[in-house]
Scaffold this active site. Structure first.
Site, PDB file in Angstrom:
ATOM      1  NE  ARG A  44      -0.577   1.817   3.652  1.00 59.03           N
ATOM      2  CZ  ARG A  44       0.530   2.533   3.831  1.00 59.03           C
ATOM      3  NH1 ARG A  44       1.688   1.957   4.092  1.00 59.03           N
ATOM      4  NH2 ARG A  44       0.499   3.841   3.741  1.00 59.03           N
ATOM      5  N   GLY A  45       0.210   2.429  -0.109  1.00 61.11           N
ATOM      6  CA  GLY A  45       0.953   3.680  -0.208  1.00 61.11           C
ATOM      7  C   GLY A  45       1.209   3.970  -1.680  1.00 61.11           C
ATOM      8  CB  ALA A  46       0.615   7.031  -3.680  1.00 64.60           C
ATOM      9  NE  ARG A  81      -6.402   0.502  -1.934  1.00 64.48           N
ATOM     10  CZ  ARG A  81      -5.781   1.127  -0.925  1.00 64.48           C
ATOM     11  NH1 ARG A  81      -4.483   0.999  -0.759  1.00 64.48           N
ATOM     12  NH2 ARG A  81      -6.463   1.872  -0.087  1.00 64.48           N
ATOM     13  CD  GLN A 183      -3.804   2.631   6.765  1.00 64.50           C
ATOM     14  OE1 GLN A 183      -4.469   3.034   7.723  1.00 64.50           O
ATOM     15  NE2 GLN A 183      -4.346   2.375   5.591  1.00 64.50           N
ATOM     16  CG  ASP A 224      -3.200   7.944  -1.439  1.00 62.40           C
ATOM     17  OD1 ASP A 224      -3.305   8.498  -0.326  1.00 62.40           O
ATOM     18  OD2 ASP A 224      -2.742   6.797  -1.587  1.00 62.40           O
ATOM     19  CG  ASN A 234      -2.735  11.586   2.306  1.00 63.84           C
ATOM     20  OD1 ASN A 234      -2.167  10.683   1.710  1.00 63.84           O
ATOM     21  ND2 ASN A 234      -2.474  11.843   3.579  1.00 63.84           N
ATOM     22  CE  LYS A 235      -5.624   5.676   4.236  1.00 62.73           C
ATOM     23  NZ  LYS A 235      -6.525   4.727   3.538  1.00 62.73           N
TER      24      LYS A 235
END
Ligand code: MRU
Length: 331
Positions: A44-46, A81, A183, A224, A234-235
């Site tokens: 995960r994570g862009a 995703r 996270q 992201d 973003n998150k």
């Protein structure tokens, strides 16, 4: 330790669902296994997703000779995703080298290496900016995980944190826990601990109050997708921290590579925000059958963003955007 790499004919990732308890490496040898790992956030994570996408095309090229089947597999990876632009972008970049497996793999390795270089560039530029905006010994707040686990090594926003720490110029970091998948609590706290960075964990909703109470000098986080107008996707929870930063009069700094900047998306209201379903929110605490809404990301309008630090530049979108009143993003 690299979060993701191509080793001995497989995509090898650190399984982020097992951290911080166990460090387990997964060897992924099929497109289907990679897509599953992406969807359950094992990787995960862009920027890490961008590299995963590019390696995914290499898996597809090896697995499928039939052009229609290959095309379908490539699309499966690109659409695993929807929100982080890096994933589809990594896939499309590697796919330009099809059908040659070797050429695809070389392109994916190039992207991996570029993301490693980007982290170092962002670290240096971001650390200089934080010190310029906050003065010596800043106290920072970060959200989600923008560390080595979200990239290949070091990270984006956490790369800046690590660089400040190496320079002996950081007072400490507050990591917000990042409901619902934690996270911040599981991954950021783990990375900060391993690096010896002084840090404390806070619930997400404490962020704006801690800023108001004068305990934070700047918010620093990743992205992201960064839209053409400077809106930062973003998150979920990032927007609340941005509002808190504006109310407290402190900088809100986003750190992301150019691979996260999406000139084709004019503004945040055009981004598909992944909804990950009720179970992550209700868990075992809500009464059975409780409905939930679970946007995994949110949009911070450009007007609230003090600076975006990339591997090549510092962009100050709020200087171009309208200043208060701040309009919430419309769905
Ligand atoms: O759902 P996730 O864990 O993939 O979301 C990740 C984030 O929102 C990160 O903050 C973002 O990708 C920055 S990565 C350096």
């Amino acid at each position: 330790m690299r979060t993701i790499d191509w080793i001995d004919d497989a995509v090898v990732i650190v399984d982020q669902t097992r951290l911080p308890g166990e460090t387990v490496y997964l060897r992924l040898t099929t497109v289907e296994a990679l897509v599953d790992a992406i969807q359950r956030l094992a990787v995960r994570g862009a920027p890490a997703l961008g590299v995963a996408g590019a390696f995914g095309v290499a898996l597809a090229a090896r697995q499928y000779a039939d052009p229609a089947a290959l095309d379908k597999a490539v699309r499966l990876v690109a659409e695993a995703r929807p929100t982080a632009v890096n994933l589809a972008r990594g896939v499309h970049r590697a796919a330009t080298r099809l059908p040659s497996f070797d050429n695809v793999l070389n392109e994916a390795r190039k992207l991996r290496d570029e993301e490693i270089t980007s982290s170092a560039e962002m670290a240096r530029r971001g650390a200089d900016l934080v010190l310029e905006l906050c003065g010596p010994a800043p106290r920072l707040l970060t959200h989600c995980n923008a560390g080595g686990l979200a990239t290949v090594v070091e990270g984006t926003a956490l790369a800046v944190v690590f660089e400040l720490h190496r320079r002996g110029a950081l007072a400490g970091v507050i990591a917000s826990e990042t409901r619902p998948l934690l996270q911040g609590a599981r991954l950021t706290a783990w990375e900060l601990g391993r690096a010896g960075v002084p840090h404390r964990l806070a619930v997400d909703s404490a962020g704006p109050f801690l800023m108001a109470r004068g305990e934070v000098d700047a918010v620093i986080l990743g992205a992201d997708r960064i839209c053409a107008n400077g809106d930062v996707v973003n998150k979920v929870g990032s927007y609340a921290h941005a509002l808190g930063a504006r109310a407290a009069g402190i900088p809100f700094i986003c750190v992301a590579p150019e691979t996260t900047v999406d000139p084709d998306t004019p503004s945040g209201d055009r981004v598909e925000i992944e909804d990950r379903g009720a179970a992550e929110v209700t868990g075992t605490t809500a009464p059975p059958g409780t409905a939930a809404v679970n946007p995994a990301f949110d949009v911070t309008p450009a007007a609230l963003v003090t600076a975006i630090v990339t591997d090549t530049r510092i962009w100050r979108p709020s200087q171009a955007a309208a200043q208060p009143p701040v309009e919430p993003i419309k769905a």
